[in-house]
Write a protein that holds these residues in place. Sequence first.
Motif, PDB file in Angstrom:
ATOM      1  N   VAL A 167     101.234  46.792 -40.079  1.00  0.00           N
ATOM      2  CA  VAL A 167     100.135  46.282 -39.252  1.00  0.00           C
ATOM      3  C   VAL A 167     100.648  45.258 -38.245  1.00  0.00           C
ATOM      4  CG1 VAL A 167      97.988  44.956 -39.296  1.00  0.00           C
ATOM      5  CG2 VAL A 167      98.387  46.748 -40.990  1.00  0.00           C
ATOM      6  N   ILE A 168     101.552  44.386 -38.683  1.00  0.00           N
ATOM      7  CA  ILE A 168     102.116  43.406 -37.749  1.00  0.00           C
ATOM      8  C   ILE A 168     102.858  44.105 -36.620  1.00  0.00           C
ATOM      9  CG2 ILE A 168     103.863  41.595 -37.517  1.00  0.00           C
ATOM     10  CD1 ILE A 168     103.073  40.590 -40.267  1.00  0.00           C
ATOM     11  N   GLY A 169     103.619  45.161 -36.954  1.00  0.00           N
ATOM     12  CA  GLY A 169     104.315  45.905 -35.913  1.00  0.00           C
ATOM     13  C   GLY A 169     103.356  46.542 -34.927  1.00  0.00           C
ATOM     14  N   ALA A 170     102.264  47.140 -35.446  1.00  0.00           N
ATOM     15  CA  ALA A 170     101.278  47.759 -34.555  1.00  0.00           C
ATOM     16  C   ALA A 170     100.604  46.715 -33.673  1.00  0.00           C
ATOM     17  CB  ALA A 170     100.237  48.512 -35.382  1.00  0.00           C
ATOM     18  N   LEU A 171     100.249  45.570 -34.263  1.00  0.00           N
ATOM     19  CA  LEU A 171      99.633  44.504 -33.470  1.00  0.00           C
ATOM     20  C   LEU A 171     100.584  43.968 -32.413  1.00  0.00           C
ATOM     21  CD1 LEU A 171      97.719  42.489 -36.249  1.00  0.00           C
ATOM     22  CD2 LEU A 171      96.758  44.031 -34.528  1.00  0.00           C
ATOM     23  N   THR A 172     101.878  43.918 -32.736  1.00  0.00           N
ATOM     24  CA  THR A 172     102.862  43.462 -31.754  1.00  0.00           C
ATOM     25  C   THR A 172     102.930  44.408 -30.558  1.00  0.00           C
ATOM     26  OG1 THR A 172     104.178  42.434 -33.513  1.00  0.00           O
ATOM     27  CG2 THR A 172     105.281  42.850 -31.414  1.00  0.00           C
ATOM     28  N   VAL A 173     102.953  45.724 -30.840  1.00  0.00           N
ATOM     29  CA  VAL A 173     102.991  46.710 -29.755  1.00  0.00           C
ATOM     30  C   VAL A 173     101.730  46.626 -28.901  1.00  0.00           C
ATOM     31  CG1 VAL A 173     103.027  49.170 -29.225  1.00  0.00           C
ATOM     32  CG2 VAL A 173     104.509  48.266 -31.017  1.00  0.00           C
ATOM     33  N   ILE A 174     100.564  46.545 -29.568  1.00  0.00           N
ATOM     34  CA  ILE A 174      99.308  46.454 -28.827  1.00  0.00           C
ATOM     35  C   ILE A 174      99.249  45.158 -28.018  1.00  0.00           C
ATOM     36  CG2 ILE A 174      96.797  46.272 -29.074  1.00  0.00           C
ATOM     37  CD1 ILE A 174      97.054  48.046 -31.566  1.00  0.00           C
ATOM     38  N   GLY A 175      99.636  44.052 -28.662  1.00  0.00           N
ATOM     39  CA  GLY A 175      99.628  42.776 -27.947  1.00  0.00           C
ATOM     40  C   GLY A 175     100.569  42.766 -26.759  1.00  0.00           C
ATOM     41  N   TYR A 176     101.752  43.358 -26.925  1.00  0.00           N
ATOM     42  CA  TYR A 176     102.704  43.401 -25.818  1.00  0.00           C
ATOM     43  C   TYR A 176     102.144  44.225 -24.658  1.00  0.00           C
ATOM     44  CZ  TYR A 176     107.180  43.777 -23.406  1.00  0.00           C
ATOM     45  OH  TYR A 176     108.172  43.699 -22.472  1.00  0.00           O
ATOM     46  N   LEU A 197      99.000  44.627 -23.941  1.00  0.00           N
ATOM     47  CA  LEU A 197      97.947  43.830 -23.304  1.00  0.00           C
ATOM     48  C   LEU A 197      98.536  42.728 -22.436  1.00  0.00           C
ATOM     49  CD1 LEU A 197      95.412  43.514 -26.275  1.00  0.00           C
ATOM     50  CD2 LEU A 197      95.228  44.969 -24.245  1.00  0.00           C
ATOM     51  N   ILE A 198      99.628  42.117 -22.907  1.00  0.00           N
ATOM     52  CA  ILE A 198     100.269  41.074 -22.098  1.00  0.00           C
ATOM     53  C   ILE A 198     100.807  41.651 -20.792  1.00  0.00           C
ATOM     54  CG2 ILE A 198     102.292  39.559 -22.010  1.00  0.00           C
ATOM     55  CD1 ILE A 198     101.817  38.956 -24.968  1.00  0.00           C
ATOM     56  N   ILE A 199     101.452  42.809 -20.872  1.00  0.00           N
ATOM     57  CA  ILE A 199     101.973  43.455 -19.661  1.00  0.00           C
ATOM     58  C   ILE A 199     100.826  43.772 -18.703  1.00  0.00           C
ATOM     59  CG2 ILE A 199     103.077  45.545 -18.776  1.00  0.00           C
ATOM     60  CD1 ILE A 199     105.039  43.631 -19.998  1.00  0.00           C
ATOM     61  N   THR A 200      99.730  44.304 -19.247  1.00  0.00           N
ATOM     62  CA  THR A 200      98.581  44.632 -18.402  1.00  0.00           C
ATOM     63  C   THR A 200      97.989  43.375 -17.774  1.00  0.00           C
ATOM     64  OG1 THR A 200      98.073  46.520 -19.837  1.00  0.00           O
ATOM     65  CG2 THR A 200      96.324  45.754 -18.375  1.00  0.00           C
ATOM     66  N   GLY A 201      97.849  42.293 -18.586  1.00  0.00           N
ATOM     67  CA  GLY A 201      97.294  41.049 -18.052  1.00  0.00           C
ATOM     68  C   GLY A 201      98.163  40.440 -16.971  1.00  0.00           C
ATOM     69  N   LEU A 202      99.479  40.410 -17.205  1.00  0.00           N
ATOM     70  CA  LEU A 202     100.384  39.871 -16.188  1.00  0.00           C
ATOM     71  C   LEU A 202     100.349  40.703 -14.910  1.00  0.00           C
ATOM     72  CD1 LEU A 202     103.502  38.887 -18.359  1.00  0.00           C
ATOM     73  CD2 LEU A 202     101.810  37.364 -17.328  1.00  0.00           C
ATOM     74  N   SER A 203     100.199  42.018 -15.062  1.00  0.00           N
ATOM     75  CA  SER A 203     100.109  42.877 -13.877  1.00  0.00           C
ATOM     76  C   SER A 203      98.852  42.574 -13.083  1.00  0.00           C
ATOM     77  CB  SER A 203     100.134  44.353 -14.292  1.00  0.00           C
ATOM     78  OG  SER A 203     101.329  44.661 -14.973  1.00  0.00           O
ATOM     79  N   LEU A 204      97.730  42.348 -13.783  1.00  0.00           N
ATOM     80  CA  LEU A 204      96.483  42.020 -13.088  1.00  0.00           C
ATOM     81  C   LEU A 204      96.568  40.664 -12.402  1.00  0.00           C
ATOM     82  CD1 LEU A 204      93.869  43.262 -15.725  1.00  0.00           C
ATOM     83  CD2 LEU A 204      94.482  44.348 -13.551  1.00  0.00           C
ATOM     84  N   ILE A 205      97.191  39.695 -13.079  1.00  0.00           N
ATOM     85  CA  ILE A 205      97.319  38.356 -12.489  1.00  0.00           C
ATOM     86  C   ILE A 205      98.235  38.374 -11.280  1.00  0.00           C
ATOM     87  CG2 ILE A 205      98.170  36.026 -12.915  1.00  0.00           C
ATOM     88  CD1 ILE A 205      97.272  36.367 -15.835  1.00  0.00           C
ATOM     89  N   PRO A 213     111.473  39.597 -18.401  1.00  0.00           N
ATOM     90  CA  PRO A 213     111.871  38.478 -19.269  1.00  0.00           C
ATOM     91  C   PRO A 213     110.697  37.566 -19.620  1.00  0.00           C
ATOM     92  CG  PRO A 213     113.439  38.771 -17.477  1.00  0.00           C
ATOM     93  CD  PRO A 213     112.281  39.661 -17.179  1.00  0.00           C
ATOM     94  N   LEU A 214     109.783  37.341 -18.656  1.00  0.00           N
ATOM     95  CA  LEU A 214     108.641  36.472 -18.928  1.00  0.00           C
ATOM     96  C   LEU A 214     107.757  37.057 -20.022  1.00  0.00           C
ATOM     97  CD1 LEU A 214     106.891  34.016 -18.258  1.00  0.00           C
ATOM     98  CD2 LEU A 214     105.786  35.371 -16.451  1.00  0.00           C
ATOM     99  N   ALA A 215     107.486  38.368 -19.941  1.00  0.00           N
ATOM    100  CA  ALA A 215     106.656  39.015 -20.955  1.00  0.00           C
ATOM    101  C   ALA A 215     107.343  38.992 -22.319  1.00  0.00           C
ATOM    102  CB  ALA A 215     106.347  40.446 -20.541  1.00  0.00           C
ATOM    103  N   LEU A 216     108.634  39.284 -22.344  1.00  0.00           N
ATOM    104  CA  LEU A 216     109.366  39.261 -23.606  1.00  0.00           C
ATOM    105  C   LEU A 216     109.370  37.865 -24.220  1.00  0.00           C
ATOM    106  CD1 LEU A 216     112.420  41.532 -22.667  1.00  0.00           C
ATOM    107  CD2 LEU A 216     110.565  42.091 -24.252  1.00  0.00           C
ATOM    108  N   GLY A 217     109.599  36.869 -23.398  1.00  0.00           N
ATOM    109  CA  GLY A 217     109.600  35.493 -23.898  1.00  0.00           C
ATOM    110  C   GLY A 217     108.244  35.080 -24.440  1.00  0.00           C
ATOM    111  N   LEU A 218     107.177  35.497 -23.754  1.00  0.00           N
ATOM    112  CA  LEU A 218     105.832  35.156 -24.210  1.00  0.00           C
ATOM    113  C   LEU A 218     105.525  35.807 -25.558  1.00  0.00           C
ATOM    114  CD1 LEU A 218     103.226  33.683 -23.558  1.00  0.00           C
ATOM    115  CD2 LEU A 218     102.471  35.684 -22.255  1.00  0.00           C
ATOM    116  N   VAL A 219     105.928  37.076 -25.723  1.00  0.00           N
ATOM    117  CA  VAL A 219     105.701  37.764 -26.994  1.00  0.00           C
ATOM    118  C   VAL A 219     106.483  37.102 -28.123  1.00  0.00           C
ATOM    119  CG1 VAL A 219     106.103  39.917 -28.245  1.00  0.00           C
ATOM    120  CG2 VAL A 219     105.115  39.976 -25.967  1.00  0.00           C
TER     121      VAL A 219
END
Length: 509
Positions: free
Chosen positions: A372-381, A383-391, A401-407
């Motif tokens: 479950v933690i692995g699945a949440l990590t993939v989903i969260g990552y 979402l982070i990529i999508t959010g950063l793209s929108l911003i 690197p910014l997305a990886l560091g944030l995760v």
Amino acid sequence: MTQAPGALEVPETTPGQTGLVDRLLQWTVLAVLVITVALYALAPFLAIGWAQRPFIGAFVEKTFIFNGIGDPDDPAWSARQRVPEGDHLLAVDGAPVATSFALGGALADKRAGETVILTTRSRDGSVERQTVVTLSAFPLPDLIRLFIAPYLIGVIYLGIGWWVFQLRRGEPAGRAFALTCALAAIAIGALFDLYTTHLFTWAWTLAVPNVGAAAMSLALVFPKTASPVARRPMLRLISFVPGLLLAAYALVTLYGPGFDPHAYVLAWRYSYFYLGAGLLVLLGMMLYRWRFSPSPTVSAQSRIIFLGAVAAFLPLLIWVLQGLLTNQTPYFNVLVNFGPLVLFPAAVAYAILRYRLLDADVLLGHGIVYGVIGALTVIGYSLIITGLSLIAGVPVNANDPLALGLVVLLLVIAFEPLRDRLRRLVDRTFFRGSRQYAQRLEQFGRIVNQAPGRIEIAQALSASIVDVLRPAHAHVFLRDEASDDYVAAPDASGRPTSDLRFAADGALA
């Protein structure tokens, strides 16, 4: 009581007969497992060989009826676009085709990109038409989706079934589960052959209704043998009578001469209904035993099977209902509709073997938590990529690197509390029985430490046994110093729980 004339009664089985039947059933299940292994050994060669020849752009089943499998918007599925579902294929470029070998011969000297003329007859037989289609190479993504993925899922079913059979082949539950897994493996792994070479159509037709029969049989003997089956063990096999009859009916419509080429559709539909009925019986029995069984062990095992079965079959059920409601074949996503099926044999095997495996609860619990933690990590990552793209207003790469560091930062902060919360949730959901046993053991330990004498310890032990195992009677015998005999310990009222006593030097001691 006198039985009414003509009433149907299953005769009681003597121990000798039961032993003979059990040995025959062991050999029968073993034979089915061996046949399944042989089918799985041949299936890749058949699939690869078929995929290397030109593809007419649609699937036809054993009687050469076009089915609705395939994406009509994909250029590779040209016949799927032009030939109505349910039409009967008669000829290719004027050469009659009635078997998969004849179809292969008609396409032997063809190449992808060439055109052929398909002669077909409509479902009602009133219209015969010719359709020009372009041959193509069978798409690799569709080979993965329609053959490789189901094949691997079937391998998991077969492997788990064989494993449980090796450990529990002497028990009805072990044999019923192994048979369920073997038949389900055939039903899943032979799907591609059902649409292509048709070599294993007979095996698939035999397997589908009898998966339901095996599921019913499993429901009657596990986690606890039903009372009628305990008295008449042959009752656990009664579900196979309709299953075999339905399979025989379907086989006659497929292979018997003179039958309408569409006749098998109704026969298969009856098999689907029986399969569904078997799964519903299994789910109903597991739900009933989970909620109402007085035994914590039976309740815990039933809960595991019920939750695993619901998670496994719900996506496939939604796909089936979608097809029934729309009267069309919906798009089949193997990962979504077939992938969860592996949860069912895993849940049943765990429930059957959990008390024979060292630290099984701990290992499975950790697997679920980290999965479950692995699945949440993939989903969260994602979402982070999508959010950063929108911003940012521009696409952000997945290896940014910014997305990886944030995760990584979020994982460091949230990992421990997330893992602890998930572990508690998994323990409450799947291992409630184990937690209750542990709590009861701790409670008994505290009572023993505080008990003033052996009578209070015996009363606490008896209360724990009754609470956990729920026996009809429970007696703890203590040695009487006056008579040197063993007598039943008194209950809370101060009276012995039984009048029985036996000598300290007797056989019972």
